[in-house]
Design a protein around this motif. Sequence first.
Motif, mmCIF file in Angstrom:
data_model
loop_
_atom_site.group_PDB
_atom_site.id
_atom_site.type_symbol
_atom_site.label_atom_id
_atom_site.label_comp_id
_atom_site.label_asym_id
_atom_site.label_seq_id
_atom_site.Cartn_x
_atom_site.Cartn_y
_atom_site.Cartn_z
ATOM 1 N N TRP A 53 108.445 85.903 16.582
ATOM 2 C CA TRP A 53 108.160 84.750 17.425
ATOM 3 C C TRP A 53 107.432 85.146 18.705
ATOM 4 C CZ3 TRP A 53 110.024 84.488 22.377
ATOM 5 C CH2 TRP A 53 111.046 85.380 22.712
ATOM 6 N N SER A 54 107.737 86.315 19.220
ATOM 7 C CA SER A 54 107.121 86.756 20.477
ATOM 8 C C SER A 54 105.813 87.496 20.255
ATOM 9 C CB SER A 54 108.085 87.677 21.226
ATOM 10 O OG SER A 54 108.263 88.882 20.504
ATOM 11 N N GLY A 55 105.589 87.912 19.030
ATOM 12 C CA GLY A 55 104.423 88.738 18.745
ATOM 13 C C GLY A 55 104.684 90.220 18.915
ATOM 14 N N ALA A 56 105.875 90.570 19.331
ATOM 15 C CA ALA A 56 106.184 91.971 19.617
ATOM 16 C C ALA A 56 106.347 92.801 18.347
ATOM 17 C CB ALA A 56 107.441 92.068 20.461
ATOM 18 N N SER A 57 106.706 92.146 17.257
ATOM 19 C CA SER A 57 106.946 92.870 16.008
ATOM 20 C C SER A 57 106.066 92.315 14.901
ATOM 21 C CB SER A 57 108.413 92.749 15.590
ATOM 22 O OG SER A 57 109.262 93.315 16.557
ATOM 23 N N THR A 58 105.500 93.226 14.142
ATOM 24 C CA THR A 58 104.735 92.855 12.962
ATOM 25 C C THR A 58 105.127 93.775 11.812
ATOM 26 O OG1 THR A 58 102.916 94.294 13.668
ATOM 27 C CG2 THR A 58 102.722 91.940 14.182
ATOM 28 N N TYR A 59 104.915 93.277 10.623
ATOM 29 C CA TYR A 59 105.194 94.065 9.422
ATOM 30 C C TYR A 59 104.155 93.690 8.381
ATOM 31 C CZ TYR A 59 107.669 96.268 5.594
ATOM 32 O OH TYR A 59 108.003 97.064 4.543
ATOM 33 N N TYR A 60 103.641 94.702 7.660
ATOM 34 C CA TYR A 60 102.562 94.474 6.706
ATOM 35 C C TYR A 60 102.907 95.057 5.348
ATOM 36 C CZ TYR A 60 99.967 93.577 11.010
ATOM 37 O OH TYR A 60 99.556 93.076 12.228
ATOM 38 N N ALA A 61 102.347 94.454 4.343
ATOM 39 C CA ALA A 61 102.409 95.041 3.013
ATOM 40 C C ALA A 61 101.627 96.347 3.015
ATOM 41 C CB ALA A 61 101.829 94.075 1.984
ATOM 42 N N ASP A 62 102.055 97.276 2.202
ATOM 43 C CA ASP A 62 101.385 98.584 2.149
ATOM 44 C C ASP A 62 99.909 98.441 1.776
ATOM 45 O OD1 ASP A 62 104.230 100.451 0.792
ATOM 46 O OD2 ASP A 62 103.694 99.914 2.851
ATOM 47 N N SER A 63 99.599 97.451 0.966
ATOM 48 C CA SER A 63 98.231 97.288 0.475
ATOM 49 C C SER A 63 97.246 96.890 1.576
ATOM 50 C CB SER A 63 98.198 96.243 -0.643
ATOM 51 O OG SER A 63 98.714 95.009 -0.173
ATOM 52 N N VAL A 64 97.752 96.376 2.696
ATOM 53 C CA VAL A 64 96.857 95.931 3.761
ATOM 54 C C VAL A 64 97.089 96.677 5.067
ATOM 55 C CG1 VAL A 64 96.810 93.632 2.718
ATOM 56 C CG2 VAL A 64 98.316 94.070 4.676
ATOM 57 N N LYS A 65 98.094 97.508 5.104
ATOM 58 C CA LYS A 65 98.442 98.203 6.338
ATOM 59 C C LYS A 65 97.262 99.044 6.826
ATOM 60 C CE LYS A 65 102.658 99.344 6.196
ATOM 61 N NZ LYS A 65 103.926 100.032 5.872
ATOM 62 N N GLY A 66 96.959 98.936 8.105
ATOM 63 C CA GLY A 66 95.845 99.664 8.688
ATOM 64 C C GLY A 66 94.526 98.927 8.596
ATOM 65 N N ARG A 67 94.476 97.863 7.788
ATOM 66 C CA ARG A 67 93.240 97.082 7.654
ATOM 67 C C ARG A 67 93.389 95.663 8.203
ATOM 68 N NH1 ARG A 67 91.428 95.810 2.722
ATOM 69 N NH2 ARG A 67 93.494 95.822 1.760
ATOM 70 N N PHE A 68 94.578 95.108 8.084
ATOM 71 C CA PHE A 68 94.829 93.733 8.523
ATOM 72 C C PHE A 68 95.700 93.748 9.775
ATOM 73 C CE2 PHE A 68 94.504 91.395 4.151
ATOM 74 C CZ PHE A 68 93.271 92.000 3.931
ATOM 75 N N THR A 69 95.465 92.775 10.648
ATOM 76 C CA THR A 69 96.248 92.640 11.869
ATOM 77 C C THR A 69 96.576 91.171 12.107
ATOM 78 O OG1 THR A 69 95.124 94.539 12.870
ATOM 79 C CG2 THR A 69 96.338 93.085 14.339
ATOM 80 N N ILE A 70 97.850 90.909 12.373
ATOM 81 C CA ILE A 70 98.291 89.551 12.687
ATOM 82 C C ILE A 70 98.504 89.436 14.195
ATOM 83 C CG2 ILE A 70 100.064 87.799 12.351
ATOM 84 C CD1 ILE A 70 100.707 89.052 9.673
#
Length: 125
Positions: A53-70
Amino acid sequence: QVQLVESGGGLVQAGGSLRLSCAASGRNFSSSIMGWFRQAPGKEREFVGVISWSGASTYYADSVKGRFTISRDNVKNTVHLQMNSLKPEDTAVYYCAQGRRWSVIPPSETDFGSWGQGTQVTVSS
């Protein structure tokens, strides 16, 4: 009632970038987690990433990690998915979703009560 509207999809060449946006109407956006999912033709919908909710934490699928940013803007009630180094296998309909909290990591679809209509992303080789 929450309404989510995605935009920014389109056709891009492999290696290119796209930025998806999701505009939310209704209450509780700033206290909600926001997720992105995608569904490729003939496949089940899969988790892409989530932001707290604050934007402080994000989590990504391995397939997009390092390429996608929320990222999110709690003043404008929007969430974005910046997609770089796109691959043909990223081709899918992308959905944003709003939920109260994640119960597991990666979050389950059941953690999200509201969904957008989706936006098509096509990556050509």
